[in-house]
Design a protein around this motif. Sequence first.
Motif, PDB file in Angstrom:
ATOM      1  N   GLU A 170       0.818  -1.221   0.000  1.00 21.93           N
ATOM      2  CA  GLU A 170       0.000   0.000   0.000  1.00 21.93           C
ATOM      3  C   GLU A 170       0.848   1.264   0.000  1.00 21.93           C
ATOM      4  N   ALA A 171       2.053   1.188   0.543  1.00 21.35           N
ATOM      5  CA  ALA A 171       2.889   2.385   0.634  1.00 21.35           C
ATOM      6  C   ALA A 171       3.613   2.694  -0.670  1.00 21.35           C
ATOM      7  N   ARG A 172       4.173   1.651  -1.313  1.00 17.76           N
ATOM      8  CA  ARG A 172       4.990   1.873  -2.499  1.00 17.76           C
ATOM      9  C   ARG A 172       4.386   1.314  -3.777  1.00 17.76           C
ATOM     10  N   GLY A 173       3.411   0.427  -3.644  1.00 15.53           N
ATOM     11  CA  GLY A 173       2.863  -0.254  -4.798  1.00 15.53           C
ATOM     12  C   GLY A 173       1.416   0.099  -5.083  1.00 15.53           C
ATOM     13  N   LEU A 174       0.657  -0.918  -5.503  1.00 18.98           N
ATOM     14  CA  LEU A 174      -0.730  -0.716  -5.938  1.00 18.98           C
ATOM     15  C   LEU A 174      -1.741  -1.216  -4.910  1.00 18.98           C
ATOM     16  N   GLY A 175      -1.270  -1.463  -3.696  1.00 20.54           N
ATOM     17  CA  GLY A 175      -2.115  -2.093  -2.688  1.00 20.54           C
ATOM     18  C   GLY A 175      -3.426  -1.378  -2.407  1.00 20.54           C
ATOM     19  N   LYS A 176      -3.435  -0.045  -2.402  1.00 16.38           N
ATOM     20  CA  LYS A 176      -4.648   0.720  -2.074  1.00 16.38           C
ATOM     21  C   LYS A 176      -5.742   0.554  -3.126  1.00 16.38           C
ATOM     22  N   ARG A 177      -5.390   0.042  -4.311  1.00 20.54           N
ATOM     23  CA  ARG A 177      -6.383  -0.083  -5.382  1.00 20.54           C
ATOM     24  C   ARG A 177      -7.106  -1.431  -5.368  1.00 20.54           C
ATOM     25  N   CYS A 178      -6.637  -2.362  -4.525  1.00 17.72           N
ATOM     26  CA  CYS A 178      -7.304  -3.657  -4.336  1.00 17.72           C
ATOM     27  C   CYS A 178      -7.517  -4.406  -5.661  1.00 17.72           C
ATOM     28  N   LEU A 179      -6.524  -4.406  -6.496  1.00 16.40           N
ATOM     29  CA  LEU A 179      -6.609  -5.110  -7.778  1.00 16.40           C
ATOM     30  C   LEU A 179      -6.368  -6.609  -7.584  1.00 16.40           C
ATOM     31  N   VAL A 180      -7.101  -7.418  -8.327  1.00 11.07           N
ATOM     32  CA  VAL A 180      -7.030  -8.873  -8.170  1.00 11.07           C
ATOM     33  C   VAL A 180      -5.997  -9.451  -9.139  1.00 11.07           C
ATOM     34  N   LEU A 181      -5.003 -10.107  -8.564  1.00 11.82           N
ATOM     35  CA  LEU A 181      -3.925 -10.697  -9.361  1.00 11.82           C
ATOM     36  C   LEU A 181      -3.886 -12.195  -9.081  1.00 11.82           C
ATOM     37  N   LYS A 182      -4.382 -12.997 -10.019  1.00 12.18           N
ATOM     38  CA  LYS A 182      -4.435 -14.438  -9.829  1.00 12.18           C
ATOM     39  C   LYS A 182      -3.131 -15.109 -10.256  1.00 12.18           C
ATOM     40  N   THR A 183      -2.964 -16.327  -9.760  1.00  7.33           N
ATOM     41  CA  THR A 183      -1.720 -17.073 -10.000  1.00  7.33           C
ATOM     42  C   THR A 183      -1.451 -17.274 -11.486  1.00  7.33           C
ATOM     43  N   GLU A 184      -2.487 -17.592 -12.260  1.00  4.39           N
ATOM     44  CA  GLU A 184      -2.286 -17.845 -13.692  1.00  4.39           C
ATOM     45  C   GLU A 184      -1.795 -16.604 -14.420  1.00  4.39           C
ATOM     46  N   LEU A 185      -2.228 -15.435 -13.940  1.00  3.63           N
ATOM     47  CA  LEU A 185      -1.782 -14.191 -14.565  1.00  3.63           C
ATOM     48  C   LEU A 185      -0.319 -13.918 -14.220  1.00  3.63           C
ATOM     49  N   LYS A 186       0.056 -14.203 -12.970  1.00  4.34           N
ATOM     50  CA  LYS A 186       1.456 -14.032 -12.572  1.00  4.34           C
ATOM     51  C   LYS A 186       2.356 -14.955 -13.393  1.00  4.34           C
ATOM     52  N   SER A 187       1.906 -16.160 -13.621  1.00  2.55           N
ATOM     53  CA  SER A 187       2.693 -17.118 -14.405  1.00  2.55           C
ATOM     54  C   SER A 187       2.835 -16.655 -15.852  1.00  2.55           C
ATOM     55  N   ALA A 188       1.753 -16.095 -16.395  1.00  2.16           N
ATOM     56  CA  ALA A 188       1.784 -15.619 -17.781  1.00  2.16           C
ATOM     57  C   ALA A 188       2.754 -14.446 -17.928  1.00  2.16           C
ATOM     58  N   ILE A 189       2.751 -13.540 -16.970  1.00  4.10           N
ATOM     59  CA  ILE A 189       3.686 -12.407 -17.004  1.00  4.10           C
ATOM     60  C   ILE A 189       5.121 -12.915 -16.897  1.00  4.10           C
ATOM     61  N   ALA A 190       5.334 -13.877 -15.996  1.00  7.86           N
ATOM     62  CA  ALA A 190       6.685 -14.425 -15.801  1.00  7.86           C
ATOM     63  C   ALA A 190       7.211 -15.036 -17.099  1.00  7.86           C
ATOM     64  N   ARG A 191       6.335 -15.736 -17.822  1.00  4.53           N
ATOM     65  CA  ARG A 191       6.766 -16.334 -19.087  1.00  4.53           C
ATOM     66  C   ARG A 191       7.127 -15.261 -20.113  1.00  4.53           C
ATOM     67  N   LEU A 192       6.367 -14.174 -20.109  1.00  2.00           N
ATOM     68  CA  LEU A 192       6.620 -13.104 -21.079  1.00  2.00           C
ATOM     69  C   LEU A 192       7.904 -12.341 -20.783  1.00  2.00           C
ATOM     70  N   CYS A 193       8.187 -12.135 -19.511  1.00  2.67           N
ATOM     71  CA  CYS A 193       9.305 -11.241 -19.181  1.00  2.67           C
ATOM     72  C   CYS A 193      10.640 -11.971 -19.108  1.00  2.67           C
ATOM     73  N   ASP A 194      10.624 -13.308 -19.110  1.00  5.74           N
ATOM     74  CA  ASP A 194      11.854 -14.088 -19.201  1.00  5.74           C
ATOM     75  C   ASP A 194      12.891 -13.679 -18.158  1.00  5.74           C
ATOM     76  N   GLY A 195      12.474 -13.665 -16.897  1.00  5.90           N
ATOM     77  CA  GLY A 195      13.411 -13.407 -15.812  1.00  5.90           C
ATOM     78  C   GLY A 195      13.748 -11.956 -15.573  1.00  5.90           C
ATOM     79  N   ASP A 196      13.070 -11.039 -16.248  1.00  9.39           N
ATOM     80  CA  ASP A 196      13.336  -9.601 -16.129  1.00  9.39           C
ATOM     81  C   ASP A 196      12.267  -8.968 -15.242  1.00  9.39           C
ATOM     82  N   ALA A 197      12.634  -8.651 -14.003  1.00 11.89           N
ATOM     83  CA  ALA A 197      11.665  -8.099 -13.058  1.00 11.89           C
ATOM     84  C   ALA A 197      11.203  -6.712 -13.479  1.00 11.89           C
ATOM     85  N   ARG A 198      12.087  -5.938 -14.077  1.00 15.89           N
ATOM     86  CA  ARG A 198      11.697  -4.596 -14.513  1.00 15.89           C
ATOM     87  C   ARG A 198      10.595  -4.671 -15.566  1.00 15.89           C
ATOM     88  N   LYS A 199      10.749  -5.595 -16.512  1.00 14.58           N
ATOM     89  CA  LYS A 199       9.731  -5.773 -17.536  1.00 14.58           C
ATOM     90  C   LYS A 199       8.416  -6.245 -16.913  1.00 14.58           C
TER      91      LYS A 199
END
Length: 425
Positions: free
Chosen positions: A163-192
């Motif tokens: 909530e202090a530095r990120g998107l916590g106050k917006r209460c956005l729903v981030l499911k596991t499958e979406l996190k996995s899909a992003i991880a596959r796209l960014c290929d180990g690049d946290a900035r991306k």
Amino acid sequence: MRPASVEEYIGQSHLLGEGKPLRQALLAGKVHSMLLWGPPGTGKTTLAELVARYANAHVERISAVTSGVKEIRAAIEQAKNVAQSRGQRTLLFVDEVHRFNKSQQDAFLPFIEDGTVIFIGATTENPSFEVNNALLSRCRVYLIKRLEDDAIGQILEQANSDEARGLGKRCLVLKTELKSAIARLCDGDARKALNLLELMSDLLPDGGEYSLELLSEVAGHQAAGYDKNGDQYYDLISAVHKSIRGSAPDAALYWFCRILEGGGDPLYVARRLLAIASEDIGNADPNAMTVALNAWDCFHRVGPAEGERAIAQAVIYLASAPKSNAVYTAFKAARVLARETGNAPVPNHLRNAPTKLMNELGVGEGYRYAHDEEGAFAAGDSYFPEALQHSRFYHPTERGFEKRIKDKLAHLEALNQQSGRKRYE
């Protein structure tokens, strides 16, 4: 979202896990000059910031992309002023240090040596090739690895819920499958990964849910990782070569296509195929060289579209061909012996006699013209210098056409022995 402590740092457990020397050194405030080598977005700058925090050091930052000797001198002067006025050490962080030339890199040396600065360089390229030896010897090199999918997922979850530095106050729903899909796209690049998360969040109302459709919309076409001047260039070419050597045509074709998708030069692959045809296939399938040459020629005659397909055909052919490095090893061994025995005289019967005088002196005497012999083979003749007549370099394998060569040489050796003179020991 940069972590403020080692505990918050995600990934690189081989360096910062419990009990690891670098983690213990940071917690104790004992820091040293180092080079952080790894792909983009894997935490090199973040780690440098943590080093400075734990060392209670003033930080000076330079990017080799935009800086030169003038900026280096200014940073050093600032470090000296901080030491005099505050009694505080300075950590000099140099991003993309491999972009500095040798003289620019040399400018750091005396100030690392006398302790004016703690030097931390970040590079995406192999320091062995891109950093000069004098600087390399004064720094410890740490390999920063691509982040695993689980680590990317943790970073995304942290950014979405903080909530202090990120998107916590917006209460956005981030499911596991979406996190996995992003991880596959960014290929180990946290900035991306964080950039994709932020782009999606801008298109959602508070309380909304990230979706694969939204990810596809913001991600667009993800260019394959490839840098014709970087490590990725050599890694992908190496993957093509080793897949062909390993008789894995599907894998070889995949790595070739990765090079194409990344904008690489297909003719570089064509040139490498010629080397592979000689080094890894050799006489097990002499036609491999012809296939590789024809693919190269086809590219020049018909252009990239059909030419790339011709190179792909050659990739598959070479990967499927029988393998032998007998020619490769024989050539290396012969070169070594030639280097060591460069003064061994050519036997008289093998020497050339282009003049009447040389004929009268007996040069070339005793040579048997093979075509006049039975089977066009002068059994028992030696073609080495006397001291080297038992040398043997070429050992054909039992694979492909080379088995026929092996059988032929064995037959000729039998004829040599029957003649009473043995070529090989």
